[in-house]
Design a protein around this motif. Sequence first.
Motif, PDB file in Angstrom:
ATOM      1  N   UNK A 237      35.768  55.984  40.797  1.00  0.00           N
ATOM      2  CA  UNK A 237      35.181  56.580  42.083  1.00  0.00           C
ATOM      3  C   UNK A 237      33.835  57.275  41.874  1.00  0.00           C
ATOM      4  N   UNK A 238      33.991  58.199  40.743  1.00  0.00           N
ATOM      5  CA  UNK A 238      32.662  59.105  40.482  1.00  0.00           C
ATOM      6  C   UNK A 238      31.461  58.036  40.232  1.00  0.00           C
ATOM      7  N   UNK A 239      31.808  57.091  39.183  1.00  0.00           N
ATOM      8  CA  UNK A 239      30.857  55.999  38.818  1.00  0.00           C
ATOM      9  C   UNK A 239      30.288  55.372  40.018  1.00  0.00           C
ATOM     10  N   UNK A 240      31.157  54.884  40.891  1.00  0.00           N
ATOM     11  CA  UNK A 240      30.608  54.238  42.187  1.00  0.00           C
ATOM     12  C   UNK A 240      29.790  55.024  42.997  1.00  0.00           C
ATOM     13  N   UNK A 241      30.132  56.173  43.217  1.00  0.00           N
ATOM     14  CA  UNK A 241      29.266  57.054  43.970  1.00  0.00           C
ATOM     15  C   UNK A 241      28.102  57.475  43.304  1.00  0.00           C
ATOM     16  N   UNK A 242      27.894  57.693  42.072  1.00  0.00           N
ATOM     17  CA  UNK A 242      26.204  57.736  41.322  1.00  0.00           C
ATOM     18  C   UNK A 242      25.687  56.420  41.817  1.00  0.00           C
ATOM     19  N   UNK A 243      26.230  55.400  41.717  1.00  0.00           N
ATOM     20  CA  UNK A 243      25.514  54.084  41.983  1.00  0.00           C
ATOM     21  C   UNK A 243      25.239  53.864  43.456  1.00  0.00           C
ATOM     22  N   UNK A 244      26.007  54.431  44.153  1.00  0.00           N
ATOM     23  CA  UNK A 244      25.897  54.004  45.892  1.00  0.00           C
ATOM     24  C   UNK A 244      24.635  54.672  46.225  1.00  0.00           C
ATOM     25  N   UNK A 245      23.927  53.981  46.973  1.00  0.00           N
ATOM     26  CA  UNK A 245      22.803  54.653  48.048  1.00  0.00           C
ATOM     27  C   UNK A 245      23.431  55.616  48.860  1.00  0.00           C
ATOM     28  N   UNK A 246      22.812  56.852  48.821  1.00  0.00           N
ATOM     29  CA  UNK A 246      23.224  57.901  49.964  1.00  0.00           C
ATOM     30  C   UNK A 246      24.364  58.812  49.309  1.00  0.00           C
ATOM     31  N   UNK A 247      25.017  58.299  48.316  1.00  0.00           N
ATOM     32  CA  UNK A 247      26.206  59.341  47.955  1.00  0.00           C
ATOM     33  C   UNK A 247      25.783  60.265  47.086  1.00  0.00           C
ATOM     34  N   UNK A 248      25.953  61.507  47.515  1.00  0.00           N
ATOM     35  CA  UNK A 248      25.911  62.883  46.754  1.00  0.00           C
ATOM     36  C   UNK A 248      24.287  63.199  46.747  1.00  0.00           C
ATOM     37  N   UNK A 249      23.553  62.690  47.702  1.00  0.00           N
ATOM     38  CA  UNK A 249      22.204  63.030  47.939  1.00  0.00           C
ATOM     39  C   UNK A 249      21.957  64.585  48.036  1.00  0.00           C
ATOM     40  N   UNK A 250      20.984  65.348  47.707  1.00  0.00           N
ATOM     41  CA  UNK A 250      20.746  66.602  47.717  1.00  0.00           C
ATOM     42  C   UNK A 250      21.826  67.559  47.624  1.00  0.00           C
ATOM     43  N   UNK A 251      22.199  68.174  48.817  1.00  0.00           N
ATOM     44  CA  UNK A 251      23.125  69.365  49.004  1.00  0.00           C
ATOM     45  C   UNK A 251      24.400  68.716  49.656  1.00  0.00           C
ATOM     46  N   UNK A 252      24.463  67.639  49.541  1.00  0.00           N
ATOM     47  CA  UNK A 252      25.763  66.721  50.285  1.00  0.00           C
ATOM     48  C   UNK A 252      26.454  65.846  49.246  1.00  0.00           C
ATOM     49  N   UNK A 253      27.926  65.689  49.314  1.00  0.00           N
ATOM     50  CA  UNK A 253      28.398  64.672  48.687  1.00  0.00           C
ATOM     51  C   UNK A 253      29.330  64.323  49.540  1.00  0.00           C
ATOM     52  N   UNK A 254      29.540  62.816  49.106  1.00  0.00           N
ATOM     53  CA  UNK A 254      30.622  62.181  49.987  1.00  0.00           C
ATOM     54  C   UNK A 254      31.822  61.479  49.296  1.00  0.00           C
TER      55      UNK A 254
END
Length: 106
Positions: A10-27
């Motif tokens: 899940x973490x690996x996908x989030x790092x690669x996914x566009x828009x995941x964890x940008x700036x001061x947000x995490x999804x």
Amino acid sequence: MTRPLRSAALLALCVLAAGCGRGDRATVEGQRFSARAVANGDDRHDFAVTVRQRGAALDTLRAAAAQAGINYCIRTFGSSDIAWTVAPAVAQPGSEDFVLTGRCLE
């Protein structure tokens, strides 16, 4: 798939996914969190991540904190390797914030 392996995937996908964890947000699992990682002291390798709890499950909060930590280390040092120094078993009772600390490894 085992829980640790599923979390890592899940973490690996989030790092690669566009828009995941940008700036001061995490999804994580469709939930958006306010998550911020900042240097903790004079050495920028050491950092603290603060995530607004909003009643989320502990695994979800950890995943949101991991996203913010990974983003911080990549932006600051170009590496996503982290040694987490605090990994509480439960969120802080009565607090709106969940906090983890770590150290970026190069």
